[in-house]
Design an enzyme around this catalytic site. Sequence first.
Site, mmCIF file in Angstrom:
data_model
loop_
_atom_site.group_PDB
_atom_site.id
_atom_site.type_symbol
_atom_site.label_atom_id
_atom_site.label_comp_id
_atom_site.label_asym_id
_atom_site.label_seq_id
_atom_site.Cartn_x
_atom_site.Cartn_y
_atom_site.Cartn_z
ATOM 1 N N ASP A 1 -47.146 8.540 -51.960
ATOM 2 C CA ASP A 1 -48.334 10.295 -52.558
ATOM 3 C C ASP A 1 -47.983 11.524 -51.863
ATOM 4 O OD1 ASP A 1 -50.084 11.286 -54.224
ATOM 5 O OD2 ASP A 1 -50.961 10.182 -54.956
ATOM 6 N N LYS B 1 -47.459 18.355 -41.312
ATOM 7 C CA LYS B 1 -48.564 18.185 -40.641
ATOM 8 C C LYS B 1 -48.129 16.754 -39.630
ATOM 9 C CE LYS B 1 -52.581 16.284 -39.857
ATOM 10 N NZ LYS B 1 -54.802 16.105 -40.391
ATOM 11 N N SER C 1 -39.313 25.099 -52.255
ATOM 12 C CA SER C 1 -39.651 25.636 -53.464
ATOM 13 C C SER C 1 -39.577 26.009 -54.845
ATOM 14 C CB SER C 1 -40.038 27.319 -52.411
ATOM 15 O OG SER C 1 -40.512 27.669 -53.581
ATOM 16 N N TYR D 1 -47.991 25.781 -60.862
ATOM 17 C CA TYR D 1 -47.002 25.742 -59.742
ATOM 18 C C TYR D 1 -46.286 27.497 -59.659
ATOM 19 C CZ TYR D 1 -41.993 24.231 -59.605
ATOM 20 O OH TYR D 1 -40.424 23.669 -59.602
ATOM 21 N N LYS E 1 -45.903 27.000 -55.159
ATOM 22 C CA LYS E 1 -44.373 27.598 -55.069
ATOM 23 C C LYS E 1 -44.602 29.408 -53.987
ATOM 24 C CE LYS E 1 -41.897 23.951 -56.203
ATOM 25 N NZ LYS E 1 -41.528 22.908 -55.409
ATOM 26 N N VAL F 1 -32.067 24.187 -61.800
ATOM 27 C CA VAL F 1 -31.243 22.323 -61.624
ATOM 28 C C VAL F 1 -31.272 21.185 -62.799
ATOM 29 C CG1 VAL F 1 -30.871 20.841 -60.265
ATOM 30 C CG2 VAL F 1 -31.814 22.605 -59.608
ATOM 31 N N THR G 1 -31.924 18.565 -64.011
ATOM 32 C CA THR G 1 -31.949 17.376 -63.341
ATOM 33 C C THR G 1 -33.214 16.983 -64.754
ATOM 34 O OG1 THR G 1 -34.227 18.169 -62.787
ATOM 35 C CG2 THR G 1 -32.784 17.978 -60.892
#
Length: 254
Positions: free
Chosen positions: A63, A124, A143, A157, A161, A190, A192
């Site tokens: 996660d 990180k 992004s 969102y 982004k 896209v 998907t």
Amino acid sequence: MGMLDGKVAIITGAAMGMGAATAELFAREGARVVIADLNEELGRAQARKIQDAGGAAAFVRADVSRAGDVEAMVQFAVDTFGRLDVAVNNAAHSPDTRPLADLDEAVWDAVIGVDLKGVALCLKYELRQMLKQGGGGSIINISSVSGIRPQPGTPAYVAAKHGVIGLTKQAAMDYSPHGIRVNAVAPGAVDTPMLQKALVEFNLEPVSYAKQLSLLGRFAQASEVAEVNLWLASDRSSYVTGAVYTVDGGYTAM
């Protein structure tokens, strides 16, 4: 010789869609691939698919909104394949669907937690590992065209982004002295499972809707985004960092 021979890559959100297509392409080009996803069943199946095709892949449940999971994901890559050379931070939450005046705080936190904080946490721990190895590497943050121009009713969102692009430029500035390149890819519409779900939810007709979102009159295939990810991951893009590549069929030019 593959474009990624000898490299180890982590791809988040790789159980399906653009992440899965990227994992398959990277493996075909010689990378040893870590598939990271919350969906354990689909993630393990995707790893087996790559292995059955002769590639090297391993699955880890992660996660990306949780620091402990992300740290463990990177360590898993090192423990399994010895190092980390490439990362594609692709995991994403479904977009919110309410304008700001009707903002749902729980949905805001969920979207920002995965799509922005998740990218920051991945950066990180990926950067730490690359620095530990002596520098060098390529990180690609996914992004969206929503990070360039807003879309109706998706404030969390859009904010996330846009933030991914800012994080990309900041990381490129801070870590270029260490030979670590950081770039962003901004896909348009896209084809998907997430897009197909949205088409049903909003009762949108695919052919006519695609023409509104692309000069090419169609949705992108996940493999087309994967090809851009591959170029950025490879040494062929050795002078590219801090850049944002749109893969949107001309949508942001409309």
